[in-house]
Design an enzyme around this catalytic site. Sequence first.
Site, PDB file in Angstrom:
ATOM      1  N   ALA A   1       0.841  -1.214   0.000  1.00  4.68           N
ATOM      2  CA  ALA A   1       0.000   0.000   0.000  1.00  4.68           C
ATOM      3  C   ALA A   1       0.870   1.255   0.000  1.00  4.68           C
ATOM      4  O   ALA A   1       0.548   2.241  -0.686  1.00  4.68           O
ATOM      5  CB  ALA A   1      -0.924  -0.016   1.214  1.00  4.68           C
TER       6      ALA A   1
ATOM      7  N   LEU B   1       2.010   1.875  -3.497  1.00  2.00           N
ATOM      8  CA  LEU B   1       0.932   2.389  -4.353  1.00  2.00           C
ATOM      9  C   LEU B   1       0.610   3.839  -4.002  1.00  2.00           C
ATOM     10  O   LEU B   1       0.352   4.668  -4.881  1.00  2.00           O
ATOM     11  CB  LEU B   1      -0.300   1.488  -4.234  1.00  2.00           C
ATOM     12  CG  LEU B   1      -0.097   0.132  -4.926  1.00  2.00           C
ATOM     13  CD1 LEU B   1      -1.101  -0.900  -4.428  1.00  2.00           C
ATOM     14  CD2 LEU B   1      -0.193   0.268  -6.453  1.00  2.00           C
ATOM     15  N   ASP B   2       0.659   4.183  -2.716  1.00  9.10           N
ATOM     16  CA  ASP B   2       0.440   5.569  -2.276  1.00  9.10           C
ATOM     17  C   ASP B   2       1.469   6.490  -2.934  1.00  9.10           C
ATOM     18  O   ASP B   2       1.128   7.526  -3.522  1.00  9.10           O
ATOM     19  CB  ASP B   2       0.557   5.609  -0.752  1.00  9.10           C
ATOM     20  CG  ASP B   2       0.363   6.990  -0.167  1.00  9.10           C
ATOM     21  OD1 ASP B   2      -0.673   7.609  -0.467  1.00  9.10           O
ATOM     22  OD2 ASP B   2       1.230   7.444   0.603  1.00  9.10           O
ATOM     23  N   GLU B   3       2.731   6.088  -2.854  1.00  2.00           N
ATOM     24  CA  GLU B   3       3.791   6.943  -3.419  1.00  2.00           C
ATOM     25  C   GLU B   3       3.699   7.016  -4.947  1.00  2.00           C
ATOM     26  O   GLU B   3       3.728   8.104  -5.530  1.00  2.00           O
ATOM     27  CB  GLU B   3       5.176   6.436  -3.012  1.00  2.00           C
ATOM     28  CG  GLU B   3       6.273   7.225  -3.727  1.00  2.00           C
ATOM     29  CD  GLU B   3       7.646   7.096  -3.123  1.00  2.00           C
ATOM     30  OE1 GLU B   3       7.755   7.008  -1.885  1.00  2.00           O
ATOM     31  OE2 GLU B   3       8.627   7.093  -3.890  1.00  2.00           O
TER      32      GLU B   3
END
Length: 159
Positions: free
Chosen positions: A82, A85-87
Amino acid sequence: MEKQEKNTEVCPPVDLSGEAGWTPFDAPSLVGASLRFVSGEPDGNRYRVRYYKDDAEQLRARIWFGPETEGPPGHAHGGAMAAVLDEVLGLAAWAAGHSIVVGNLNVSFRNLLPLEQVVTVESEVVSAQGRKVMVHGRICLGETVFAEAECLCITIRDK
Ligand SMILES: CCCCCCCCCCCCCCCC(=O)SCCNC(=O)CCNC(=O)[C@H](O)C(C)(C)COP(=O)(O)OP(=O)(O)OC[C@H]1O[C@@H](n2cnc3c(N)ncnc32)[C@H](O)[C@@H]1OP(=O)(O)O
């Protein structure tokens, strides 16, 4: 209780080359050097990452999940996926010209991701309406999808 020894050995170099048609993308020159959690130790045992743009100008990353991202034995922690994916999806919105933070990140974990393997993160900015920028993406290797995400980014108000 027996004390577990921490393995401090640094893993050998890995190949983070892109595919034909990809060009290297310099993330710090766009957003500064603050992205240290994922990108901060390029030779360490957590993540190793290199950014590219593909021939359709979409952001791509080659990323290695090191032993320090472990969750289930021998595999990446869901939070580690996660974080990536956030970055990457937030950065994809910045790379498309939007000054944003991530407001909502919806992640589906599809397959266990083996540690110490180089995988690809694909991203696509799918819409931008008002302050809302939607980016979709996934962590994959060939046909295997490890995680996929929908990321709602919100443009930062002028301060
Ligand atoms: C000081 C900062 C400098 C940054 C410089 C960064 C440079 C480097 C970047 C590198 C690339 C990024 C890579 C890492 C990306 C992260 O990890 S960012 C960190 C994680 N994210 C955060 O911490 C964000 C924390 N949240 C916030 O700051 C605020 O809640 C937000 C998201 C800015 C929104 O607050 P706001 O500006 O008051 O806006 P608000 O009026 O509440 O909402 C605006 C609209 O968005 C909708 N909305 C807001 N949040 C949500 C949500 N969670 N779900 C659904 N809809 C939502 C609202 O419903 C509203 O819709 P409309 O009513 O207009 O239809």
